[in-house]
Design a protein around this motif. Sequence first.
Motif, PDB file in Angstrom:
ATOM      1  N   VAL A  29      -6.495   5.798   5.898  1.00  0.00           N
ATOM      2  CA  VAL A  29      -7.482   5.645   4.645  1.00  0.00           C
ATOM      3  C   VAL A  29      -7.228   3.658   5.140  1.00  0.00           C
ATOM      4  O   VAL A  29      -8.944   3.015   5.134  1.00  0.00           O
ATOM      5  N   LEU A  30      -6.242   2.846   5.309  1.00  0.00           N
ATOM      6  CA  LEU A  30      -6.568   1.393   5.724  1.00  0.00           C
ATOM      7  C   LEU A  30      -7.341   1.322   6.827  1.00  0.00           C
ATOM      8  O   LEU A  30      -7.474   0.124   6.614  1.00  0.00           O
ATOM      9  N   ALA A  33      -1.299   9.115   6.623  1.00  0.00           N
ATOM     10  CA  ALA A  33      -3.054   9.041   5.613  1.00  0.00           C
ATOM     11  C   ALA A  33      -2.971   7.508   4.688  1.00  0.00           C
ATOM     12  O   ALA A  33      -3.901   6.873   4.788  1.00  0.00           O
ATOM     13  N   THR A  34      -2.465   6.769   4.536  1.00  0.00           N
ATOM     14  CA  THR A  34      -2.052   5.441   4.168  1.00  0.00           C
ATOM     15  C   THR A  34      -2.501   4.814   5.085  1.00  0.00           C
ATOM     16  O   THR A  34      -3.646   3.642   4.822  1.00  0.00           O
ATOM     17  N   ILE A  52       3.775  -4.000  -2.621  1.00  0.00           N
ATOM     18  CA  ILE A  52       1.966  -4.470  -3.299  1.00  0.00           C
ATOM     19  C   ILE A  52       1.638  -5.403  -3.992  1.00  0.00           C
ATOM     20  O   ILE A  52       0.244  -6.225  -3.747  1.00  0.00           O
ATOM     21  N   THR A  81       2.846  10.793   4.698  1.00  0.00           N
ATOM     22  CA  THR A  81       1.929   9.405   3.527  1.00  0.00           C
ATOM     23  C   THR A  81       1.618   8.496   3.723  1.00  0.00           C
ATOM     24  O   THR A  81       0.293   8.199   3.930  1.00  0.00           O
ATOM     25  N   LEU A  82       2.825   8.000   4.990  1.00  0.00           N
ATOM     26  CA  LEU A  82       2.799   6.998   5.695  1.00  0.00           C
ATOM     27  C   LEU A  82       1.652   6.936   7.099  1.00  0.00           C
ATOM     28  O   LEU A  82       0.491   6.258   6.860  1.00  0.00           O
ATOM     29  N   SER A  92      10.052   1.140   4.636  1.00  0.00           N
ATOM     30  CA  SER A  92       9.845   2.850   4.988  1.00  0.00           C
ATOM     31  C   SER A  92      11.092   3.470   6.222  1.00  0.00           C
ATOM     32  O   SER A  92      11.684   4.614   6.339  1.00  0.00           O
TER      33      SER A  92
END
Length: 136
Positions: free
Chosen positions: A90-91, A86-87, A36, A83-84, A66
């Motif tokens: 969102v992106l 959802a991320t 990040i 998690t992957l 990952s």
Amino acid sequence: ILVAVTATVGLLLVLVAPLAVSLGLSGTLLAVVSCIAVMLRTRQYRTGREVLVGLGSGVLGLVSVSASLLWMHPDWRPTAAVTLAATGAVLLAATLVPAPPSLRRGRLGDLAESVCLLALLPLVVLATGIYSSVRG
């Protein structure tokens, strides 16, 4: 020179990510925060090539994290999958609507980059086991 340095950092990030993931949760967080930070750093670059190499390095680092996570920690797979997903959602939602440049978003980007850089040292201390050896 900046493109070469960014590419070298990205290559190291991709190659060292599996080692960091093998250290457990703190190592995985260290690798993710490093990716990040590399991607947030591209906001200060001026040419398209510099941005492309920086973002590509960060994305390939996250792919390496990952894949390593799913390979090395089978019991984490359900949590990692959620998690992957959802991320990604969102992106996708954040990039669907183009927005004009904003000073507030720039400040939030600076804050996020600062938090990532400040989180690196404590994560290194936790991932390498220095904290547990000093505490015990």
